[in-house]
Design an enzyme around this catalytic site. Structure first.
Site, PDB file in Angstrom:
ATOM      1  CG  ASP A  26      -0.561  11.126  22.102  1.00 26.92           C
ATOM      2  OD1 ASP A  26      -0.456  11.945  23.034  1.00 26.92           O
ATOM      3  OD2 ASP A  26      -0.257   9.928  22.221  1.00 26.92           O
TER       4      ASP A  26
ATOM      5  NE  ARG B 214      -4.793  20.741  27.119  1.00 22.71           N
ATOM      6  CZ  ARG B 214      -3.932  21.756  27.111  1.00 22.71           C
ATOM      7  NH1 ARG B 214      -2.625  21.514  27.116  1.00 22.71           N
ATOM      8  NH2 ARG B 214      -4.371  23.000  27.097  1.00 22.71           N
TER       9      ARG B 214
ATOM     10  CG  ASN C 217      -4.230   5.479   3.355  1.00 23.28           C
ATOM     11  OD1 ASN C 217      -5.172   5.087   2.689  1.00 23.28           O
ATOM     12  ND2 ASN C 217      -3.400   4.659   3.963  1.00 23.28           N
ATOM     13  CG  ASP C 218      -3.681   8.891   7.018  1.00 16.59           C
ATOM     14  OD1 ASP C 218      -2.539   9.242   6.693  1.00 16.59           O
ATOM     15  OD2 ASP C 218      -3.912   7.764   7.513  1.00 16.59           O
TER      16      ASP C 218
ATOM     17  CG  ASP D 108      -2.054  -1.004   1.091  1.00 13.69           C
ATOM     18  OD1 ASP D 108      -2.283  -1.496  -0.028  1.00 13.69           O
ATOM     19  OD2 ASP D 108      -2.702  -1.302   2.106  1.00 13.69           O
ATOM     20  N   GLY D 109       1.975   1.254   0.726  1.00 14.07           N
ATOM     21  CA  GLY D 109       2.822   2.441   0.772  1.00 14.07           C
ATOM     22  C   GLY D 109       3.331   2.853  -0.596  1.00 14.07           C
TER      23      GLY D 109
END
Length: 311
Positions: free
Chosen positions: A187, A185, A155-156, A67-68
């Site tokens: 990660d 607030r 993807n994102d 996929d990458g």
């Protein structure tokens, strides 16, 4: 499909992908097709060089990897309307790729008395799927429009703290269509397409969206407030993100897992649907998205039941 020029993109570091790319290149060249072979990975981006040196765009980009590798190709080729046909060769999960058994070369076709992949493409025995993409522009607050090129993602996009050794948290203000929605607030924050809903967003507890739905998933990463939840917004939504806090609280913007840029407090990221969808070549006549989910995610049904129930 006209098949006169093909770019063969293999996953960098995968011997299996490189060997298969060599076989495909030789098979195509024997048929008079102009073939360009390149490898792609996080530390290797062949597309700027290809676009600068090749006189014409290809009729097809054949991607061999996971996929990458597909995501990297889509970010560069979607704005150029180049169709992408991908096979899982040397890759891992392979949500976006075909099974390599569908990659039948001319010699394979002679042995099995079935059509080769190239004949199928020339006879238009495939479908073309348009996958929604996102784009991001960065406003540095200096009054200069377009100071950075648009970043694309199939993807994102996600925002994460820049300095993990200080504290792996950040504060991000989100505005949707001109209205401030929340200050997250935690990660970080993910914006995912339906295609990307099975990636980082799913790992962070977000919903899975069928690729036939056009929408954007907004998903906080480990928020410190129980009221900060994932939401799904329309595809035409205009999303703006501001990093807040001290000047040391810089935030990195990532696109499909690759680094895009760094935002300082006061900078703004504008995220919206890209006008350029990724063109995916589909070979299966009746592809099942749910079968793919069951197989790739090892859902309980695939582990406990050999035969499906009659319900």
């Amino acid at each position: 499909m006209r098949l006169e020029r093909v770019w063969l993109i293999s996953r960098s570091g995968s011997q299996a992908a490189h060997r298969q790319a060599k076989r495909c290149a030789e098979d195509l060249a024997a048929q008079g097709v102009h073939v360009v072979v390149a490898s792609s990975g996080l530390a290797r981006n062949p597309f700027p060089g290809l676009l600068a040196t090749e006189a014409e765009l290809p009729d097809l980009a054949l991607v061999l990897g996971g996929d990458g590798t597909v995501l990297g190709a889509a970010r560069h080729l979607a704005p150029l309307d180049v169709p992408i046909l991908s096979f899982n060769v040397g890759g891992h999960l392979g949500f976006l790729t075909h099974d390599r058994r569908l990659l039948r070369l001319s010699t394979d076709a002679l042995k099995s008395e079935e059509q080769s992949l190239w004949d199928r493409l020339r006879q238009d025995r495939f479908a073309l799927e348009r996958r929604m993409m996102l784009q991001a522009h960065i406003d540095r607050g200096d009054g200069v429009d377009g100071s950075e090129i648009a970043h694309l993602a199939l993807n994102d996009f996600y925002f994460r703290p820049c300095l993990d050794e200080v504290s792996p948290t950040c504060v991000l203000e989100l505005e949707i269509d001109g209205e401030v929605v929340d200050q997250y607030r935690g990660d970080g924050l993910i914006f995912a397409t339906p295609t990307g809903s099975t990636g980082y967003s799913m790992a962070a507890g977000g919903p899975i969206l069928h690729p036939g739905i056009e929408a954007i998933v907004v998903n906080p990463i480990c928020p410190m407030s129980l009221s900060s939840r994932a939401v799904v917004v329309p595809p035409r939504a205009q999303l703006s993100v501001w990093p807040l806090g001290e000047t040391s609280r810089r935030v990195k913007l990532w696109k499909d897992g690759a680094h895009a840029t760094v935002l300082e407090p006061g900078d703004r990221a504008l995220v919206e649907r890209s006008p350029h969808p990724a063109l995916q070549v589909l070979l299966e006549q009746s592809p099942s998205y749910y079968r793919t989910l069951t197989h790739k995610l090892h859902w309980a049904g695939s582990l406990t039941a050999i035969e499906p129930s009659h319900n």
